[in-house]
Design an enzyme around this catalytic site. Structure first.
Site, mmCIF file in Angstrom:
data_model
loop_
_atom_site.group_PDB
_atom_site.id
_atom_site.type_symbol
_atom_site.label_atom_id
_atom_site.label_comp_id
_atom_site.label_asym_id
_atom_site.label_seq_id
_atom_site.Cartn_x
_atom_site.Cartn_y
_atom_site.Cartn_z
ATOM 1 N N TRP A 175 -9.442 0.352 0.946
ATOM 2 C CA TRP A 175 -10.566 0.975 1.654
ATOM 3 C C TRP A 175 -10.117 2.043 2.655
ATOM 4 O O TRP A 175 -10.754 2.251 3.687
ATOM 5 C CB TRP A 175 -11.431 -0.083 2.366
ATOM 6 C CG TRP A 175 -11.791 -1.220 1.473
ATOM 7 C CD1 TRP A 175 -12.708 -1.213 0.463
ATOM 8 C CD2 TRP A 175 -11.230 -2.545 1.484
ATOM 9 N NE1 TRP A 175 -12.759 -2.443 -0.153
ATOM 10 C CE2 TRP A 175 -11.868 -3.276 0.457
ATOM 11 C CE3 TRP A 175 -10.272 -3.179 2.271
ATOM 12 C CZ2 TRP A 175 -11.562 -4.612 0.180
ATOM 13 C CZ3 TRP A 175 -9.967 -4.508 1.992
ATOM 14 C CH2 TRP A 175 -10.607 -5.203 0.965
ATOM 15 N N HIS A 176 -9.034 2.733 2.345
ATOM 16 C CA HIS A 176 -8.526 3.781 3.228
ATOM 17 C C HIS A 176 -8.696 5.167 2.612
ATOM 18 O O HIS A 176 -7.896 6.067 2.862
ATOM 19 C CB HIS A 176 -7.058 3.524 3.566
ATOM 20 C CG HIS A 176 -6.828 2.262 4.337
ATOM 21 N ND1 HIS A 176 -5.579 1.724 4.554
ATOM 22 C CD2 HIS A 176 -7.699 1.419 4.958
ATOM 23 C CE1 HIS A 176 -5.686 0.605 5.256
ATOM 24 N NE2 HIS A 176 -6.964 0.397 5.510
ATOM 25 N N TYR A 177 -9.718 5.322 1.793
ATOM 26 C CA TYR A 177 -9.941 6.616 1.146
ATOM 27 C C TYR A 177 -10.276 7.687 2.179
ATOM 28 O O TYR A 177 -10.822 7.408 3.246
ATOM 29 C CB TYR A 177 -11.041 6.509 0.086
ATOM 30 C CG TYR A 177 -12.295 5.790 0.517
ATOM 31 C CD1 TYR A 177 -13.293 6.452 1.213
ATOM 32 C CD2 TYR A 177 -12.494 4.441 0.218
ATOM 33 C CE1 TYR A 177 -14.452 5.805 1.603
ATOM 34 C CE2 TYR A 177 -13.644 3.774 0.610
ATOM 35 C CZ TYR A 177 -14.621 4.468 1.306
ATOM 36 O OH TYR A 177 -15.763 3.813 1.703
ATOM 37 N N HIS A 178 -9.934 8.927 1.832
ATOM 38 C CA HIS A 178 -10.086 10.029 2.772
ATOM 39 C C HIS A 178 -10.142 11.347 1.997
ATOM 40 O O HIS A 178 -9.890 11.390 0.803
ATOM 41 C CB HIS A 178 -8.916 10.043 3.773
ATOM 42 C CG HIS A 178 -7.561 9.996 3.120
ATOM 43 N ND1 HIS A 178 -7.006 8.827 2.643
ATOM 44 C CD2 HIS A 178 -6.653 10.964 2.841
ATOM 45 C CE1 HIS A 178 -5.829 9.068 2.111
ATOM 46 N NE2 HIS A 178 -5.587 10.376 2.206
ATOM 47 N N LYS A 192 0.847 -1.192 0.000
ATOM 48 C CA LYS A 192 0.000 0.000 0.000
ATOM 49 C C LYS A 192 0.881 1.239 0.000
ATOM 50 O O LYS A 192 1.858 1.312 0.756
ATOM 51 C CB LYS A 192 -0.890 -0.004 1.250
ATOM 52 C CG LYS A 192 -1.529 1.337 1.589
ATOM 53 C CD LYS A 192 -2.089 1.368 3.003
ATOM 54 C CE LYS A 192 -2.449 2.795 3.415
ATOM 55 N NZ LYS A 192 -2.999 2.874 4.783
#
Length: 492
Positions: A424-427, A323
């Site tokens: 799934w770590h969108y911000h 990642k």
């Protein structure tokens, strides 16, 4: 834990995981359940770095009080699976050191982090933290869908006064804030939901709102801007034997700007191979050579049909993930209609910045070295002859187990682009200083705050859930102490 991948792959209308596809063509998910992402994620728990805390402008002492409050209630030390041990040892072999042991702290090197799963696989979630609340002061509506925040615009500055929502039967309701001093509305709908709700409520770029016939409350061009997702690329390592199921437990925090993690065993039931790895699955094209923009339903179905010819051994094994820590590529979120239940149009622009692509390549090279290390091959029982045989099978079947194509002419850069998925770590979308202030109050209005990952300019730590939960406790304490005075709120 065993059903983690199945939940994420469930695209039905009743699923707690709401699928959305970014305009980049990458499949993603939003949680629609009390407890949010902690109900559907891989469970890994690790704090933000001390430098992140300083950049955020948080009170370090209060942060260090808030993390343990979460950890005592829902976090556990994992029982390390063989695959995780092998990756741990291999990371040290290739120089991702030192070994920091089991720790929640974010440190360069290799470590084992916490998990919200018990040893028997039972998940704990953020919803359980509500047990610490005073039930006399709390009402939870679990089937309410908020449509907009309402404002009194008669003063010099608009003032939030209430919320309009629909119940499970589709009936519309409007609730109002108490007139007590200090009453506020807190929006915590996540990096997709919070900017979407502000836009639906009339806070955002004037031109965009007018196109949707939304009355403008505050013209703020930054709402929905600066959206980012940490791109993930995975390499599937085939093995001869059954591999125990495991989610993220070990992580390598490198100085090259990438994190190395691992999972294993999904899709396997003893000797029966179901060939299903959820969103990272060959079945939906994420491990195939189908680039994001070409991941249409027809293309995915065609790949499923061809997959029947893939040897089942190609689905025995585990994943090693890389990642990007802090992507430079940025995107945006825009409404496509005024239905709050519909996903907005979200663009992340993966690898649009050349530095992101460079770091992805560095991460893939680390993984290539890792899988050749003595510890990994010995611990997992991989021999070069079997691995090479399976990789040749993968070339014929046209799937990306590792960066190897039929003629070996495809670059690692192209591999990164073709196999990118999400972790799934969108911000982003409601950045501090642009949409909200440092106290998380929405700029330009009274009595409205946003508290969630939409305010983050970068994803904290290797995995953000610990910091998102900590942030709720942190701001609760901070606001209470400001209202009552430190002495009166010491035991909060």
């Amino acid at each position: 834990m065993q059903n983690f991948h199945i939940t994420l792959a469930d695209t039905s209308s009743t699923s707690v995981s709401q699928c959305f596809v970014s305009t980049d063509g990458v499949y993603n998910a939003r949680a629609r359940v009390l407890g949010g992402g902690s109900c559907i994620n891989a469970g890994f728990y690790t704090r933000a770095s001390s430098s992140y805390v300083k950049r955020a402008g948080w009170d370090e002492k209060l942060v260090n009080e808030s993390y343990p409050w979460v950890e005592k209630q829902i976090v556990h030390r994992p029982k390390l699976a063989l695959w995780q041990k092998a990756v741990r040892d291999a990371l040290l072999d290739v120089g991702v050191s030192p070994f920091n042991g089991f720790t929640y702290d974010h440190k360069y090197g290799t470590k084992v982090g916490g998990t919200i799963f018990e040893g028997n696989g039972r998940r704990h979630t953020a919803a359980e933290l509500l047990a610490s609340a005073n039930p006399d002061n709390l009402d939870v509506l679990i089937h309410a869908n908020v449509e907009k925040v309402t404002f009194d615009t008669r003063g010099k500055k608009p003032k939030a006064v209430g919320v309009i929502f629909k119940d499970e039967n589709g009936r519309k309701h409007q609730v109002f804030l108490s007139k007590k001093r200090g009453s506020e509305i807190f929006v915590s709908s996540g990096a997709i939901g919070s900017p979407q709700l502000l836009l639906l409520s009339g806070i955002g770029p004037k031109k965009d709102l007018q196109k949707m016939n939304i009355s403008v409350v505050v013209d703020n061009k930054f709402v929905g801007k600066g959206m980012q997702d940490n791109p993930l690329n995975t390499i599937f390592i085939p093995t001869k034997n059954h591999v125990e199921q495991s989610l993220i437990q070990t992580v390598g925090i490198t100085k090259k700007g990438v994190y190395i993690e691992a999972s294993s065993g999904f899709g396997q039931t003893n000797d029966s191979i179901q060939c299903h790895h959820g969103l990272a699955s060959a079945e939906i094209g994420q491990l195939s050579t189908i680039p994001p923009k070409q991941r249409t339903k027809n293309a995915i179905q065609d790949f499923k049909d061809r997959k029947q010819d893939i040897p089942f051994e190609a689905f025995k094994g585990g994943f090693i993930l890389e990642k990007l820590a802090t992507p430079m590529s940025k995107g945006e979120l825009k409404l496509i209609n005024t239905n709050p239940k519909d996903n907005p149009a979200v663009t992340f622009n993966y690898f649009s910045h050349p530095y992101d692509l460079q770091r992805c390549v560095e991460g893939i090279r680390i993984i290539e070295s890792l899988v050749k290390s003595a510890h990994f091959t010995n611990d997992i029982g991989c021999d070069e002859e079997t691995t090479e045989k399976l990789l040749n099978m993968s070339v014929k079947a046209n799937i990306n187990l590792i960066p190897k194509q039929i003629n070996d002419t495809v670059s690692l850069e192209q591999f990164c682009k073709d196999t990118v998925i999400t972790i799934w770590h969108y911000h982003g979308g409601c950045h501090v200083g642009k949409v909200v202030g440092h106290d998380y109050r929405v700029l330009g209005v009274h009595r409205l705050r946003v508290l969630d990952g939409s305010t983050f300019k970068e994803s904290p730590g290797t995995n953000p859930q610990a910091t998102v939960m900590m942030m709720g406790r942190y701001m609760g304490l901070k606001i209470t102490r400001e209202r009552l005075g430190r002495r009166g709120a010491t035991n909060v």
